[in-house]
Motif scaffolding. Structure first.
Motif, PDB file in Angstrom:
ATOM      1  N   ARG A  78      -6.667   0.249  -7.696  1.00  0.00           N
ATOM      2  CA  ARG A  78      -5.618  -0.058  -8.659  1.00  0.00           C
ATOM      3  C   ARG A  78      -4.407   0.808  -8.298  1.00  0.00           C
ATOM      4  N   TRP A  79      -3.306   0.158  -7.884  1.00  0.00           N
ATOM      5  CA  TRP A  79      -2.266   0.876  -7.150  1.00  0.00           C
ATOM      6  C   TRP A  79      -0.918   0.872  -7.858  1.00  0.00           C
ATOM      7  N   ASN A  80      -0.320   2.068  -7.996  1.00  0.00           N
ATOM      8  CA  ASN A  80       1.096   2.177  -8.340  1.00  0.00           C
ATOM      9  C   ASN A  80       1.924   1.649  -7.169  1.00  0.00           C
ATOM     10  N   ASP A  81       2.916   0.826  -7.470  1.00  0.00           N
ATOM     11  CA  ASP A  81       3.741   0.225  -6.407  1.00  0.00           C
ATOM     12  C   ASP A  81       5.209   0.605  -6.606  1.00  0.00           C
ATOM     13  N   PRO A  82       5.734   1.539  -5.792  1.00  0.00           N
ATOM     14  CA  PRO A  82       7.141   1.935  -5.896  1.00  0.00           C
ATOM     15  C   PRO A  82       8.098   1.040  -5.110  1.00  0.00           C
ATOM     16  N   ASP A  83       7.631  -0.134  -4.696  1.00  0.00           N
ATOM     17  CA  ASP A  83       8.432  -1.183  -4.058  1.00  0.00           C
ATOM     18  C   ASP A  83       8.443  -1.054  -2.534  1.00  0.00           C
ATOM     19  N   PHE A  84       9.262  -1.887  -1.901  1.00  0.00           N
ATOM     20  CA  PHE A  84       9.143  -2.174  -0.478  1.00  0.00           C
ATOM     21  C   PHE A  84       9.589  -1.041   0.448  1.00  0.00           C
ATOM     22  N   LEU A  85       9.111  -1.140   1.689  1.00  0.00           N
ATOM     23  CA  LEU A  85       9.544  -0.240   2.758  1.00  0.00           C
ATOM     24  C   LEU A  85      10.862  -0.734   3.341  1.00  0.00           C
ATOM     25  N   LEU A  86      11.791   0.191   3.555  1.00  0.00           N
ATOM     26  CA  LEU A  86      13.111  -0.166   4.081  1.00  0.00           C
ATOM     27  C   LEU A  86      13.228   0.039   5.588  1.00  0.00           C
ATOM     28  N   ALA A  87      12.167   0.387   6.261  1.00  0.00           N
ATOM     29  CA  ALA A  87      12.238   0.585   7.718  1.00  0.00           C
ATOM     30  C   ALA A  87      12.777  -0.670   8.386  1.00  0.00           C
ATOM     31  N   GLY A  88      13.853  -0.509   9.153  1.00  0.00           N
ATOM     32  CA  GLY A  88      14.484  -1.643   9.814  1.00  0.00           C
ATOM     33  C   GLY A  88      15.768  -2.073   9.143  1.00  0.00           C
ATOM     34  N   ASN A  89      15.962  -1.695   7.868  1.00  0.00           N
ATOM     35  CA  ASN A  89      17.204  -2.026   7.187  1.00  0.00           C
ATOM     36  C   ASN A  89      18.337  -1.134   7.681  1.00  0.00           C
TER      37      ASN A  89
END
Length: 450
Positions: free
Chosen positions: A297-308
């Motif tokens: 059951r995972w806390n999700d702080p949103d997406f990875l920006l690597a490459g942006n």
């Protein structure tokens, strides 16, 4: 969830069209009738996927949603880079890039189509319809192609009357119908947003959100298909007071596998100067929630920006390290067909991924913090500790910690491995590193008996 201010995200009092408390008896009867009507049309998958005696029990005392994500989900999502310009072509090109680059083999195996994939109206049968211009072959075709590549298929829906852009139909009042449709299409992962949820007159905002998200959770179970459920509800309560926010996270862990814990991270379209502060902000709020997360059951702080664009290598390495030590989902949000070698190296780092995917499934905790720095420690299954030294400041600094502070047993010495440079050293009970601005040093530390 899209980057809409909570005060203007459509969460106003309105006549509730879902099954709030005042409607439950009628809705249970209707749900029973609906189940009879659709049961003959559903093709169920192997029911053994739902036999999960080891699934944790939720905070409400009711059986939890099946543990379909024993480690934090990994993959790619269309929203950050493409937004409403998402197309079948872009999705499949990024899927092929996952496989071709080797990222899929390292765990990035779920490809999720976010908002704007559908038409503005349901069809005559009340079903959601894929935009025929953007997705000319339809969603079952996309699912087949992804499955042929060995990937999983994720899709977006919203628990309210419309999606966050206000352009597309929400799922409220259609939860079972939409769940059945997604199951027929071969969906493996559902992200359910929370824009424009009408609040029941007899309920609080929190109670209404609980009602609608529980309905979709049950609807997914009713399909018989194992679909990882990503709940966006907590993000809509980040500013409603800590006790309410944590209550929402608590029931999110009952009814889903992961949950968006707070504010959206900056998109590719955001100004470059906004991206690092966004990473830092999301780390700050998610790092406070270690006690709310549990294995599966995972806390999700949103997406990875690597490459942006607009981020340095140190900054994208920092995000990857911090997300991994927090046992967060690792979901890329960039154009993988144009991924730079530096961004690929960050995303593909086996040692860092192993920290994130460690089978203990424990979120690392802050063990020391001061102005411009933090030290986090995460216990690993083999007895090692992952230790992150995070410099959030604007100048280089030395960050020091100790074996005792990070939870290691007493020993004569410790083996210290830098998971980015692969350098290995032997240290005493105290160790230190000079850390560049916005950088994070991530170490695997082991007590030695000799």
């Amino acid at each position: 969830m899209k980057a809409l201010p909570l005060a203007t995200s459509g969460l106003n009092r309105a006549t509730f069209v879902g099954c709030g408390r005042a409607y439950r008896r009628l809705c249970r009867a209707l749900a029973g009738l609906s189940a009879i009507l659709v049961s003959s049309a559903l093709v169920l998958s192997d029911s053994s996927a739902f036999e999960t005696p080891e699934s944790p029990q939720g905070t409400t005392g009711t059986p939890s949603y099946p543990n379909l994500a024993p480690t934090p989900p990994m993959g790619w999502n269309s929203w950050l880079y493409y937004g409403c310009d998402v197309t079948e072509k872009a999705v499949l090109e990024n899927a092929r890039a996952l496989v071709r680059s080797g990222l899929a083999a390292r765990g990035y195996n779920t490809v999720t189509i976010d908002e704007c994939w559908m038409t503005t109206k349901r069809d005559r049968a009340g079903d959601l319809v894929a935009n025929p211009v953007k997705f000319p072959h339809g969603m079952p075709f996309v699912a087949r192609r992804l499955h042929e590549m060995g990937l999983k298929f994720g899709i977006y829906a919203d628990a309210g009357t419309t999606t966050c852009t206000k352009k597309f139909p929400g799922s409220v009042g259609h939860f079972q119908q939409d769940a059945n449709l997604f199951a027929r299409w071969g969906v493996d992962y559902l992200k359910l947003d929370g824009c424009h949820v009408p609040i029941a007159p007899s309920e609080t905002k929190e109670e209404t959100f609980h009602d609608v998200y529980r309905q979709m959770s049950q609807a997914l179970l009713n399909t018989g298909r194992p679909i990882v459920f990503s709940v966006s509800a907590p993000a809509y309560f980040q500013y409603d007071g800590d006790s309410v926010w944590r209550k929402v996270i608590g029931w999110s862990s009952d009814i889903g596998n992961l949950w968006r814990s707070g504010r959206d991270i900056a998109s590719e379209r955001a100004a470059p100067a906004a991206k690092w502060p966004s990473i830092k902000y999301n780390f700050d709020y998610n790092s406070l929630l270690a006690d709310m997360q549990k294995p599966g059951r995972w806390n999700d702080p949103d997406f990875l920006l690597a490459g942006n664009s607009g981020l340095t290598t140190e900054e994208i390495q920092s995000q990857m390290a911090l997300w991994s030590v927090m046992a967060a989902p690792l979901i890329s949000g960039t154009d993988l067909t144009k991924l730079s070698p530096a961004a690929f190296d960050v995303l593909s780092n086996r040692e860092v991924i192993a920290v994130d995917q460690d089978r203990l499934g424990i979120q690392g905790r802050i063990v020391d913090k001061g102005a411009g720095f933090a030290v986090l420690s995460k216990p690993l299954a083999n007895g090692d500790r992952a230790v992150a030294l995070f410099n959030s400041g604007e100048t280089e600094r030395a960050i020091t910690t100790s074996a005792r502070a990070v939870g290691l047993p007493a020993a004569r010495s410790y083996l210290l491995k830098d998971l980015v440079t692969d350098r290995v050293g032997r240290v005493g009970g105290t160790f230190s590193a000079r850390v560049a601005p916005h950088a994070t040093k991530l170490f695997r530390v082991r007590a030695l008996s000799y």
